[in-house]
Design a protein around this motif. Structure first.
Motif, short mmCIF file in Angstrom:
data_model
loop_
_atom_site.label_atom_id
_atom_site.label_comp_id
_atom_site.label_asym_id
_atom_site.label_seq_id
_atom_site.Cartn_x
_atom_site.Cartn_y
_atom_site.Cartn_z
N LYS A 140 0.84 -1.20 0.00
CA LYS A 140 0.00 0.00 0.00
C LYS A 140 0.87 1.25 0.00
N ASN A 141 1.96 1.20 0.75
CA ASN A 141 2.86 2.35 0.83
C ASN A 141 3.44 2.72 -0.54
N TYR A 142 3.61 1.69 -1.39
CA TYR A 142 4.15 1.94 -2.73
C TYR A 142 3.06 1.93 -3.80
N GLY A 143 1.82 2.07 -3.38
CA GLY A 143 0.72 2.22 -4.32
C GLY A 143 0.37 0.98 -5.12
N GLN A 144 0.59 -0.20 -4.53
CA GLN A 144 0.32 -1.44 -5.25
C GLN A 144 -1.05 -2.00 -4.89
N ALA A 145 -1.72 -2.57 -5.88
CA ALA A 145 -3.04 -3.14 -5.67
C ALA A 145 -2.93 -4.55 -5.09
N ALA A 146 -3.97 -4.96 -4.37
CA ALA A 146 -3.95 -6.26 -3.71
C ALA A 146 -3.84 -7.41 -4.70
N ASP A 147 -4.53 -7.31 -5.85
CA ASP A 147 -4.46 -8.41 -6.81
C ASP A 147 -3.08 -8.51 -7.45
N SER A 148 -2.41 -7.37 -7.62
CA SER A 148 -1.05 -7.39 -8.16
C SER A 148 -0.08 -8.03 -7.17
N VAL A 149 -0.26 -7.73 -5.90
CA VAL A 149 0.58 -8.33 -4.86
C VAL A 149 0.38 -9.84 -4.84
N THR A 150 -0.86 -10.28 -4.99
CA THR A 150 -1.13 -11.71 -5.04
C THR A 150 -0.39 -12.37 -6.19
N LEU A 151 -0.39 -11.73 -7.35
CA LEU A 151 0.33 -12.27 -8.51
C LEU A 151 1.82 -12.38 -8.22
N SER A 152 2.39 -11.35 -7.61
CA SER A 152 3.82 -11.38 -7.27
C SER A 152 4.13 -12.55 -6.33
N LEU A 153 3.26 -12.76 -5.36
CA LEU A 153 3.47 -13.83 -4.39
C LEU A 153 3.29 -15.21 -5.02
N LEU A 154 2.40 -15.31 -6.00
CA LEU A 154 2.23 -16.57 -6.71
C LEU A 154 3.47 -16.88 -7.56
N GLU A 158 5.94 -20.22 -7.06
CA GLU A 158 6.38 -21.14 -8.09
C GLU A 158 7.87 -21.44 -7.96
N GLN A 159 8.58 -20.63 -7.19
CA GLN A 159 9.99 -20.89 -6.91
C GLN A 159 10.18 -21.40 -5.49
N ASN A 160 9.08 -21.93 -4.92
CA ASN A 160 9.10 -22.50 -3.57
C ASN A 160 9.45 -21.47 -2.49
N VAL A 161 9.06 -20.24 -2.72
CA VAL A 161 9.26 -19.18 -1.72
C VAL A 161 7.87 -18.76 -1.25
N THR A 162 7.52 -19.11 -0.03
CA THR A 162 6.19 -18.84 0.49
C THR A 162 6.27 -18.29 1.91
N GLY A 163 5.11 -17.99 2.48
CA GLY A 163 5.04 -17.55 3.87
C GLY A 163 5.82 -16.28 4.14
N SER A 164 6.42 -16.19 5.30
CA SER A 164 7.14 -14.99 5.70
C SER A 164 8.36 -14.74 4.81
N GLU A 165 8.95 -15.81 4.29
CA GLU A 165 10.09 -15.64 3.39
C GLU A 165 9.67 -14.88 2.13
N ALA A 166 8.48 -15.18 1.64
CA ALA A 166 7.97 -14.50 0.45
C ALA A 166 7.67 -13.04 0.72
N CYS A 238 14.61 -9.42 -8.13
CA CYS A 238 13.93 -9.60 -9.41
C CYS A 238 14.03 -11.06 -9.84
N THR A 239 15.13 -11.70 -9.50
CA THR A 239 15.28 -13.11 -9.79
C THR A 239 14.22 -13.90 -9.02
N LYS A 240 14.01 -13.55 -7.77
CA LYS A 240 13.03 -14.24 -6.95
C LYS A 240 11.62 -14.04 -7.49
N ILE A 241 11.32 -12.81 -7.89
CA ILE A 241 9.96 -12.50 -8.31
C ILE A 241 9.65 -13.11 -9.68
N CYS A 242 10.56 -12.98 -10.63
CA CYS A 242 10.31 -13.45 -11.98
C CYS A 242 10.61 -14.93 -12.12
N VAL A 243 9.71 -15.64 -12.72
CA VAL A 243 9.94 -17.05 -12.93
C VAL A 243 11.11 -17.24 -13.89
#
Length: 337
Positions: A140-154, A158-166, A238-243
């Motif tokens: 929210k601080n950087y003006g990002q929408a909730a659905d976009s954040v969900t996509l980033s986390l998904l 896909e690189q097995n980074v989930t939970g607090s690590e993600a 960016c490596t972590k975020i991008c498949v």
């Protein structure tokens, strides 16, 4: 039956007393909250006592009586969908809603993102919920929408980074791109990439990462290194975020190794000239930024093979693989003869 009913009633009364205590009031002044808990006990698979316990968790998060009433149904549904405890469900729901500065009347929207999103990647509702609620405020601080954040986390999942690590990785990545260091800012400028639109609004994070990776296409390895060696954590995250990312390093300034670090980590520091590896105050190896940036250090563990030794080993394994492939080919020819 009478004793069971009596015990259940006492348990519910006790749970409601706890809700009232958390809110700093008395049970007789939160009749609407009590009525909602009883309603949930009649209309869901959860008991009124369990609903009251869920409302107490929401109260602990600082939610008002009206917010508890608006959100408890969503909390119960998310807990059921994600096979989670009510405490986890309430924590993730409240964290997401409050993080994005929204109202609990819209809680179902965030719960849907967590529940449905978890079916689209290598994660579960618990893992996505923890990551989502943990990154909501920064997003929210950087003006990002909730659905976009969900996509980033998904993408991270896909690189097995989930939970607090993600959430940690995403929060750091957003900070690196939207509030970059001087060197990272210069590197982004060289690429012609800006994190903000002409009107000053922050670009969508996923679009920005895709733009950053696209700007590196067509460059030679040397050109990429010249640019990315100054982006610090930007490259790694960016490596972590991008498949599929052009930059493959999994290291960043501030990274702490659990034990002995691999030689390629020291090589990475040596190549980009930005950092070196040393033991921190806890006795663990950590990647540390070079302050003067003139004479980057190159530190290896005492028992870590040198780069030439590793290269030699790689050559030996390559030859072995070639011999194995040749033998398999001959075996195949024999079988089909």
């Amino acid at each position: 039956f009478t004793k069971t009913s009596t015990d259940a009633g006492m348990s519910f009364d006790s749970a409601m007393s706890q809700v009232a205590a958390t809110m700093g009031t008395t049970v007789d002044k939160i009749g609407d909250v009590k009525a909602k808990a009883e309603e949930m006990g009649r209309t869901t698979k959860y008991t009124a006592t369990e609903a009251a316990e869920g409302m107490n968790i929401l109260a602990q998060a600082g939610l008002s009586a009206d917010e508890q009433i608006s959100g408890i149904g969503t909390v119960l549904n998310l807990a059921s969908a994600g096979a989670m405890s009510l405490e986890e469900s309430a924590s993730y729901t409240a964290g997401a809603v409050k993080g994005f500065g929204d109202s609990m009347s819209n809680a179902s929207y965030y719960a849907d993102l967590m529940a449905k999103g978890a079916t689209l990647a290598n994660t579960d509702v618990r893992g996505l919920g923890e990551a989502f609620s943990g990154s909501a405020a920064t997003a929210k601080n950087y003006g990002q929408a909730a659905d976009s954040v969900t996509l980033s986390l998904l993408r991270l999942a896909e690189q097995n980074v989930t939970g607090s690590e993600a959430s940690t990785a995403l929060n750091r990545a957003m900070a690196d791109l939207y509030t970059p260091t001087d060197n990272a800012s210069k590197a982004l400028n060289q690429l012609g990439v800006s994190a903000y639109e002409a009107n000053g609004d922050a670009k969508d994070f996923n679009d920005l990462v895709d733009e950053l990776n696209g700007s590196l296409q067509g460059m030679t390895a040397e050109q990429k290194n010249n640019v990315t060696s100054h982006t610090g954590c930007v490259s790694r995250n960016c490596t972590k975020i991008c498949v599929r990312s052009v930059i493959m390093e999994e290291y960043y300034i501030g990274h702490v190794f659990d034990g002995l670090y691999p030689p390629e980590a020291a090589q990475w520091c040596n190549d980009n000239g930005m950092c070196h590896i040393e033991k921190n105050k806890d006795g663990k190896y950590e990647i540390v930024e070079n302050v003067d940036r003139e004479e980057p250090e190159h530190l290896f563990n005492d028992n870590t093979p040198s780069i030439p030794e590793l290269n030699k080993k790689i050559e030996e394994l390559t030859k072995q693989n070639e011999m194995l492939a040749d033998r398999l080919l001959k075996l195949s020819d024999t079988i089909h003869a």
